[in-house]
Design a protein around this motif. Structure first.
Motif, PDB file in Angstrom:
ATOM      1  N   ARG A  17     -44.083 -17.236 115.018  1.00 21.59           N
ATOM      2  CA  ARG A  17     -45.435 -16.742 115.313  1.00 21.59           C
ATOM      3  C   ARG A  17     -45.685 -15.378 114.676  1.00 21.59           C
ATOM      4  N   PHE A  18     -44.708 -14.479 114.762  1.00 22.37           N
ATOM      5  CA  PHE A  18     -44.926 -13.103 114.322  1.00 22.37           C
ATOM      6  C   PHE A  18     -44.310 -12.761 112.966  1.00 22.37           C
ATOM      7  N   LEU A  19     -43.601 -13.694 112.349  1.00 21.96           N
ATOM      8  CA  LEU A  19     -42.940 -13.393 111.081  1.00 21.96           C
ATOM      9  C   LEU A  19     -43.900 -12.867 110.011  1.00 21.96           C
ATOM     10  N   PRO A  20     -45.067 -13.470 109.803  1.00 27.38           N
ATOM     11  CA  PRO A  20     -45.962 -12.932 108.768  1.00 27.38           C
ATOM     12  C   PRO A  20     -46.396 -11.488 109.028  1.00 27.38           C
ATOM     13  N   GLU A  21     -46.726 -11.162 110.276  1.00 32.39           N
ATOM     14  CA  GLU A  21     -47.179  -9.793 110.540  1.00 32.39           C
ATOM     15  C   GLU A  21     -46.017  -8.803 110.532  1.00 32.39           C
ATOM     16  N   ILE A  22     -44.817  -9.216 110.937  1.00 32.76           N
ATOM     17  CA  ILE A  22     -43.644  -8.339 110.851  1.00 32.76           C
ATOM     18  C   ILE A  22     -43.313  -8.069 109.388  1.00 32.76           C
ATOM     19  N   THR A  23     -43.399  -9.105 108.562  1.00 32.51           N
ATOM     20  CA  THR A  23     -43.150  -8.934 107.128  1.00 32.51           C
ATOM     21  C   THR A  23     -44.160  -7.960 106.530  1.00 32.51           C
ATOM     22  N   LYS A  24     -45.426  -8.143 106.867  1.00 33.34           N
ATOM     23  CA  LYS A  24     -46.472  -7.248 106.362  1.00 33.34           C
ATOM     24  C   LYS A  24     -46.237  -5.813 106.831  1.00 33.34           C
ATOM     25  N   LEU A  25     -45.849  -5.653 108.079  1.00 37.99           N
ATOM     26  CA  LEU A  25     -45.575  -4.321 108.620  1.00 37.99           C
ATOM     27  C   LEU A  25     -44.433  -3.659 107.864  1.00 37.99           C
ATOM     28  N   PHE A  26     -43.325  -4.357 107.713  1.00 37.43           N
ATOM     29  CA  PHE A  26     -42.160  -3.743 107.071  1.00 37.43           C
ATOM     30  C   PHE A  26     -42.334  -3.569 105.568  1.00 37.43           C
ATOM     31  N   ASP A  27     -43.206  -4.349 104.947  1.00 36.80           N
ATOM     32  CA  ASP A  27     -43.514  -4.123 103.536  1.00 36.80           C
ATOM     33  C   ASP A  27     -44.105  -2.734 103.322  1.00 36.80           C
ATOM     34  N   ARG A  28     -44.751  -2.215 104.336  1.00 34.30           N
ATOM     35  CA  ARG A  28     -45.325  -0.858 104.243  1.00 34.30           C
ATOM     36  C   ARG A  28     -44.247   0.214 104.093  1.00 34.30           C
ATOM     37  N   ARG A  50     -27.848 -17.209 119.483  1.00 33.80           N
ATOM     38  CA  ARG A  50     -28.082 -16.610 118.176  1.00 33.80           C
ATOM     39  C   ARG A  50     -29.281 -15.668 118.217  1.00 33.80           C
ATOM     40  N   TYR A  51     -29.232 -14.676 117.347  1.00 31.35           N
ATOM     41  CA  TYR A  51     -30.361 -13.762 117.204  1.00 31.35           C
ATOM     42  C   TYR A  51     -31.464 -14.437 116.401  1.00 31.35           C
ATOM     43  N   SER A  52     -32.680 -13.933 116.518  1.00 31.04           N
ATOM     44  CA  SER A  52     -33.866 -14.554 115.946  1.00 31.04           C
ATOM     45  C   SER A  52     -34.166 -14.116 114.522  1.00 31.04           C
ATOM     46  N   LEU A  53     -33.887 -12.852 114.234  1.00 26.96           N
ATOM     47  CA  LEU A  53     -34.416 -12.233 113.029  1.00 26.96           C
ATOM     48  C   LEU A  53     -33.510 -11.089 112.600  1.00 26.96           C
ATOM     49  N   MET A  54     -33.334 -10.924 111.284  1.00 21.35           N
ATOM     50  CA  MET A  54     -32.610  -9.768 110.759  1.00 21.35           C
ATOM     51  C   MET A  54     -33.485  -9.099 109.707  1.00 21.35           C
ATOM     52  N   ILE A  55     -33.720  -7.818 109.894  1.00 20.69           N
ATOM     53  CA  ILE A  55     -34.453  -7.012 108.924  1.00 20.69           C
ATOM     54  C   ILE A  55     -33.408  -6.192 108.179  1.00 20.69           C
ATOM     55  N   TYR A  80     -43.343  -4.903 119.423  1.00 18.58           N
ATOM     56  CA  TYR A  80     -42.364  -5.975 119.610  1.00 18.58           C
ATOM     57  C   TYR A  80     -41.243  -5.635 120.582  1.00 18.58           C
ATOM     58  N   GLY A  81     -41.096  -4.388 120.942  1.00 17.07           N
ATOM     59  CA  GLY A  81     -39.997  -3.977 121.814  1.00 17.07           C
ATOM     60  C   GLY A  81     -39.910  -4.753 123.111  1.00 17.07           C
TER      61      GLY A  81
END
Length: 93
Positions: A17-28, A50-55, A80-81
């Motif tokens: 659900r949030f992957l596109p907006e997290i990607t956009k946020l971290f691209d900044r 398992r964990y969900s996501l690795m940045i 997201y916290g």
């Protein structure tokens, strides 16, 4: 250096659900001095332990300081916290 943020969402559907907006946020973060690269890796596992996501960020020590002081970091934590069951932060060369 490498800076990893490894996160587990309470609701596993939040990853998709949030992957596109997290990607956009971290691209900044690429506009910050010392931040050289950002890669976001969603888990390919549906196992409950398992964990969900690795940045994965590649940055200089100054870049890490810039990220820690950035709006992106603040927005990540505020937005997201509360959705996270747990997270781990890991730095290495």
């Amino acid at each position: 250096m490498k800076h990893y943020i490894i996160a587990k969402f309470k609701d596993r559907n939040d990853t998709t659900r949030f992957l596109p907006e997290i990607t956009k946020l971290f691209d900044r973060t690429l506009a910050l001095d010392g931040v050289e690269r950002v890669d976001i890796h969603p888990s390919n596992s549906t196992r409950e332990n398992r964990y969900s996501l690795m940045i994965e960020m590649t940055l200089t020590p100054e870049g890490l300081n810039a990220f820690d002081a950035s709006d992106v970091h603040r927005i990540w934590k505020e937005t997201y916290g509360d959705r996270l069951e747990s997270k781990a932060i890991f730095d290495c060369e």
